[in-house]
Design an enzyme around this catalytic site. Structure first.
Site, short mmCIF file in Angstrom:
data_model
loop_
_atom_site.label_atom_id
_atom_site.label_comp_id
_atom_site.label_asym_id
_atom_site.label_seq_id
_atom_site.Cartn_x
_atom_site.Cartn_y
_atom_site.Cartn_z
N ARG A 53 0.80 -1.22 0.00
CA ARG A 53 0.00 0.00 0.00
C ARG A 53 0.84 1.28 0.00
O ARG A 53 0.59 2.18 -0.80
CB ARG A 53 -0.92 0.04 1.24
N THR A 54 1.78 1.38 0.93
CA THR A 54 2.45 2.67 1.12
C THR A 54 3.26 3.04 -0.12
O THR A 54 3.16 4.16 -0.63
CB THR A 54 3.34 2.63 2.38
N LYS A 83 26.48 -2.85 0.58
CA LYS A 83 27.95 -2.72 0.58
C LYS A 83 28.45 -1.90 1.76
O LYS A 83 29.65 -1.66 1.88
CB LYS A 83 28.40 -2.06 -0.73
N ARG A 104 11.17 3.72 3.77
CA ARG A 104 10.73 2.75 4.78
C ARG A 104 11.95 1.94 5.19
O ARG A 104 12.72 1.50 4.32
CB ARG A 104 9.65 1.82 4.25
N HIS A 132 4.57 5.61 11.76
CA HIS A 132 4.07 5.52 10.39
C HIS A 132 3.15 6.73 10.19
O HIS A 132 1.93 6.60 10.14
CB HIS A 132 3.31 4.20 10.21
N1 CP Z 1 -0.46 -0.11 5.83
C1 CP Z 1 0.76 -0.34 5.29
O1 CP Z 1 1.77 0.28 5.67
O2 CP Z 1 0.77 -1.27 4.31
P1 CP Z 1 2.05 -1.74 3.49
O3 CP Z 1 2.98 -2.44 4.46
O4 CP Z 1 1.51 -2.67 2.43
O5 CP Z 1 2.70 -0.52 2.92
#
Ligand code: CP
Length: 310
Positions: A53-54, A83, A104, A132
């Site tokens: 999603r993100t 590396k 991320r 998040h």
């Molecule tokens: N909700 C969320 O962060 O989903 P993903 O891990 O698929 O990005």
């Protein structure tokens, strides 16, 4: 002025209200086929952990606003971090290729380290069990869309509240709501961390621990289910001790009020019975779709100098 998106506590109530209004406007723009306000701009997405999603909603958001995307979807294996390159050096390089960087990472604080050296906006797309923030923003946008308000609500946060960065960030952003009550439903060992409880207390947010999901569902305006974060447990045995303890099913729908909703940041494993999906109160797929609109609003605020949020 929005420079980076790193933590929920950087946002004021006014910021959140403006982003909610902007995200609603972005929905209209997306439904009309998008526009080209970010034409010529490039977004880099660097994911050192899995995501559906993100990453894809950020990329969709950028493209819907006329921009383009370069991506490292499996950066922990394919980037030069393998590396030994530091995040600071990686950011110094990637910012010469892109106008904003979405990161991320499994280690808490990595996006903030990147932001300390960055000349372009850094967006935290989830750092370990820490934060998040863009998920929290799309969650409050969803609550506003579904309930018509973010104030005077009772929210049940259910599941792995210790390692889940989404419920942590949602709890923190709800400190900006008025008359918000939290019900914390977590298996023993993965309760909400003291730093979040301290923040709730210092903002006067009423909260209580609850072991009965039926009782929480009866009371809540929002039931926010979460996955047990298997990847963050020190060993398989401690994960198995808490998995599968809270599963939302039709028996919970039966006690929920007609206007209440069920959310989940997704992905789900077994926390919500698929039989729940067809109930109109199951809002988690609408929630995921809202991620595109909120991320369009954030990219507009970060990259469009004529944005009202810039
Ligand atoms: N909700 C969320 O962060 O989903 P993903 O891990 O698929 O990005």
């Amino acid at each position: 002025m929005l420079r980076h998106v790193l933590r929920v506590d950087q946002f004021t109530r006014t910021d959140v209200e403006r982003l909610i209004v902007s995200a609603a406007h972005m929905r209209t723009i997306a439904e009309r086929g998008g526009d080209d306000r970010l034409r010529g701009r490039i977004l880099a997405t660097m994911f050192f952990e899995p995501s559906t999603r993100t990453r894809m909603s950020f990329e969709s958001a950028m493209i819907r606003l006329g921009g383009r995307v370069i991506t490292m979807e499996n950066a922990s294996e394919t980037s030069s971090a393998v590396k030994g390159e530091t995040i600071e050096d990686t950011v110094r390089i990637v910012e010469t290729y892109a106008d904003a960087i979405v990161i991320r990472h499994p280690v808490a604080g990595i996006p903030e380290r990147g932001a300390q050296v960055a000349a372009v906006p850094i967006i935290n797309a989830g750092d370990g069990a820490h934060e998040h923030p863009t998920q929290a923003l799309l969650d409050v946008f969803t609550i506003q869309q579904e309930l018509g308000r973010i104030d005077d609500i009772t929210v049940a946060l259910v599941g792995d509240l210790r390692y889940g960065r989404a419920p942590r960030s949602l709890a923190m952003i709800l400190t900006l709501a008025r008359n918000c009550r939290l019900i914390l439903v977590a298996p023993p060992g993965v309760e909400m961390s003291p730093d979040v409880l301290d923040a709730l207390a210092s903002h006067g947010v009423e909260y209580r621990a609850e072991i009965d999901l039926v009782a929480a569902a009866r009371e809540a305006d929002v039931v926010y289910m979460t996955r047990v974060q298997k990847e963050r447990f020190p060993d398989e045995r401690s994960y198995l001790a808490v998995r599968g303890q809270y599963q939302f099913g039709e028996q919970h729908l039966e006690v929920m009020r007609p206007q209440s909703i069920v959310l989940h940041p997704l992905p789900r494993v077994d926390e919500i019975d698929p039989a729940v999906d067809s109930d109109p109160r199951a809002a988690y797929f609408r929630q995921a779709r809202n991620g595109v609109f909120m991320r369009m609003a954030l990219l507009d605020a970060l990259l469009n100098s004529s944005s009202t949020l810039a």
